[in-house]
Design a protein around this motif. Sequence first.
Motif, PDB file in Angstrom:
ATOM      1  N   TYR A  36      29.941 -11.789   9.214  1.00  0.00           N
ATOM      2  CA  TYR A  36      29.956 -13.240   9.035  1.00  0.00           C
ATOM      3  C   TYR A  36      31.414 -13.690   9.034  1.00  0.00           C
ATOM      4  CZ  TYR A  36      25.058 -13.766   7.772  1.00  0.00           C
ATOM      5  OH  TYR A  36      23.692 -13.808   7.809  1.00  0.00           O
ATOM      6  N   TYR A  87      33.860 -11.370   7.145  1.00  0.00           N
ATOM      7  CA  TYR A  87      33.211 -10.494   6.176  1.00  0.00           C
ATOM      8  C   TYR A  87      32.334  -9.475   6.899  1.00  0.00           C
ATOM      9  CZ  TYR A  87      34.344 -14.087   2.689  1.00  0.00           C
ATOM     10  OH  TYR A  87      34.987 -14.977   1.873  1.00  0.00           O
ATOM     11  N   ILE A  89      29.424  -6.788   6.086  1.00  0.00           N
ATOM     12  CA  ILE A  89      28.430  -6.582   5.033  1.00  0.00           C
ATOM     13  C   ILE A  89      27.453  -5.503   5.467  1.00  0.00           C
ATOM     14  CG2 ILE A  89      26.559  -7.683   3.734  1.00  0.00           C
ATOM     15  CD1 ILE A  89      27.994 -10.360   4.419  1.00  0.00           C
ATOM     16  N   PRO A  98      22.644  -9.347  -0.538  1.00  0.00           N
ATOM     17  CA  PRO A  98      23.800  -9.381   0.360  1.00  0.00           C
ATOM     18  C   PRO A  98      25.076  -9.555  -0.443  1.00  0.00           C
ATOM     19  CG  PRO A  98      22.143 -11.063   0.926  1.00  0.00           C
ATOM     20  CD  PRO A  98      21.825 -10.546  -0.431  1.00  0.00           C
ATOM     21  N   PHE A 100      29.099  -9.821  -0.590  1.00  0.00           N
ATOM     22  CA  PHE A 100      30.325 -10.103   0.146  1.00  0.00           C
ATOM     23  C   PHE A 100      31.515  -9.515  -0.603  1.00  0.00           C
ATOM     24  CE2 PHE A 100      29.192 -13.328   3.363  1.00  0.00           C
ATOM     25  CZ  PHE A 100      27.919 -13.664   2.958  1.00  0.00           C
ATOM     26  N   GLY A 101      32.420  -8.876   0.131  1.00  0.00           N
ATOM     27  CA  GLY A 101      33.700  -8.482  -0.441  1.00  0.00           C
ATOM     28  C   GLY A 101      34.692  -9.613  -0.254  1.00  0.00           C
ATOM     29  N   ARG A 102      35.981  -9.273  -0.179  1.00  0.00           N
ATOM     30  CA  ARG A 102      36.995 -10.302   0.018  1.00  0.00           C
ATOM     31  C   ARG A 102      37.243 -10.598   1.489  1.00  0.00           C
ATOM     32  NH1 ARG A 102      40.295 -11.778  -4.314  1.00  0.00           N
ATOM     33  NH2 ARG A 102      39.764 -10.696  -6.244  1.00  0.00           N
TER      34      ARG A 102
ATOM     35  N   TYR B  33      18.809 -18.578  -0.902  1.00  0.00           N
ATOM     36  CA  TYR B  33      19.812 -17.950  -1.746  1.00  0.00           C
ATOM     37  C   TYR B  33      20.762 -19.015  -2.305  1.00  0.00           C
ATOM     38  CZ  TYR B  33      18.706 -14.168   1.643  1.00  0.00           C
ATOM     39  OH  TYR B  33      18.081 -13.264   2.470  1.00  0.00           O
ATOM     40  N   TYR B  35      24.654 -18.964  -3.875  1.00  0.00           N
ATOM     41  CA  TYR B  35      25.857 -18.184  -4.088  1.00  0.00           C
ATOM     42  C   TYR B  35      26.897 -19.025  -4.825  1.00  0.00           C
ATOM     43  CZ  TYR B  35      24.517 -14.671  -0.568  1.00  0.00           C
ATOM     44  OH  TYR B  35      23.899 -13.668   0.142  1.00  0.00           O
ATOM     45  N   GLY B  40      39.408 -17.829  -3.355  1.00  0.00           N
ATOM     46  CA  GLY B  40      40.059 -16.564  -3.028  1.00  0.00           C
ATOM     47  C   GLY B  40      39.149 -15.351  -3.042  1.00  0.00           C
ATOM     48  N   GLN B  41      37.875 -15.577  -3.368  1.00  0.00           N
ATOM     49  CA  GLN B  41      36.922 -14.464  -3.419  1.00  0.00           C
ATOM     50  C   GLN B  41      35.796 -14.683  -2.423  1.00  0.00           C
ATOM     51  OE1 GLN B  41      35.569 -13.661  -7.398  1.00  0.00           O
ATOM     52  NE2 GLN B  41      37.597 -13.965  -8.296  1.00  0.00           N
ATOM     53  N   GLY B  42      35.044 -13.620  -2.163  1.00  0.00           N
ATOM     54  CA  GLY B  42      33.859 -13.753  -1.331  1.00  0.00           C
ATOM     55  C   GLY B  42      32.715 -14.349  -2.129  1.00  0.00           C
ATOM     56  N   PRO B  43      31.697 -14.861  -1.446  1.00  0.00           N
ATOM     57  CA  PRO B  43      30.536 -15.433  -2.152  1.00  0.00           C
ATOM     58  C   PRO B  43      29.815 -14.374  -2.973  1.00  0.00           C
ATOM     59  CG  PRO B  43      30.557 -16.112   0.152  1.00  0.00           C
ATOM     60  CD  PRO B  43      31.581 -15.043   0.005  1.00  0.00           C
ATOM     61  N   LYS B  44      29.376 -14.775  -4.156  1.00  0.00           N
ATOM     62  CA  LYS B  44      28.634 -13.889  -5.065  1.00  0.00           C
ATOM     63  C   LYS B  44      27.218 -14.434  -5.205  1.00  0.00           C
ATOM     64  CE  LYS B  44      28.291 -13.168 -10.011  1.00  0.00           C
ATOM     65  NZ  LYS B  44      28.928 -13.510 -11.297  1.00  0.00           N
ATOM     66  N   LEU B  45      26.230 -13.579  -4.950  1.00  0.00           N
ATOM     67  CA  LEU B  45      24.840 -14.019  -5.042  1.00  0.00           C
ATOM     68  C   LEU B  45      24.460 -14.309  -6.487  1.00  0.00           C
ATOM     69  CD1 LEU B  45      22.130 -14.362  -3.457  1.00  0.00           C
ATOM     70  CD2 LEU B  45      21.583 -12.040  -4.219  1.00  0.00           C
ATOM     71  N   TRP B  99      16.544 -10.801   3.784  1.00  0.00           N
ATOM     72  CA  TRP B  99      17.730 -10.215   4.397  1.00  0.00           C
ATOM     73  C   TRP B  99      17.643  -8.696   4.325  1.00  0.00           C
ATOM     74  CZ3 TRP B  99      23.147 -12.656   3.285  1.00  0.00           C
ATOM     75  CH2 TRP B  99      24.058 -12.167   4.213  1.00  0.00           C
TER      76      TRP B  99
END
Lengths: 110, 116
Positions: A36, A87, A89, A98, A100-102, B33, B35, B40-45, B99
């Motif tokens: 993504y 990203y 994943i 799902p 996500f990291g940084r 979903y 999130y 500065g971070q990725g999305p968190k579920l 997913w």
Amino acid sequence: DAKTTQPPSMDCAEGRAANLPCNHSTISGNEYVYWYRQIHSQGPQYIIHGLKNNETNEMASLIITEDRKSSTLILPHATLRDTAVYYCIVTSGGSYIPTFGRGTSLIVHP
Amino acid sequence: EAGVAQSPRYKIIEKRQSVAFWCNPISGHATLYWYQQILGQGPKLLIQFQNNGVVDDSQLPKDRFSAERLKGVDSTLKIQPAKLEDSAVYLCASSLVRWGQATEAFFGQGTRLTVV
């Protein structure tokens, strides 16, 4: 806890190919690799996914190594509009969370 | 095809106030979903619905966050009372199936919450 490792940032010249690596050494047999991207102030956008074989669509190509422990997303002719966070994943049919990291911040410069 | 709709786009509230976010997924998408994305971070579920049932809410701070999906379509996410650390972008996404079964998720533009 993300199951993938990506470099925090990369840059690429406009018109050149951008190759974004992803390490997923603990991937299991039923897990897919998804990519993504998130352009500033927008929600993430799906790019491509694969299981074992290499995949290509109108946006990008996904190259998965034979042992499936790493993959590379290729944007064949990067444009300034491809500047985004990308990203990688890994997710399976048995786990629907799902994570996500940084990601990798890709900057495409003129 | 209409995408995932979220409102409002921006919200500023004081700590200890309550706030609600609304999401309308793509028509026919069974999975929804929510999130949280901190700068500065990725999305968190936070929570995942399948139709109107909760599939996973293990990362939802249930003492202050709640979510529901009415009739398996629209969804609301509520925070009461808000804390400063809740400042983030709240993203809604939907997909045709769960997913992990080789399908993609579509995301809305998000709601940017600032708690002061």
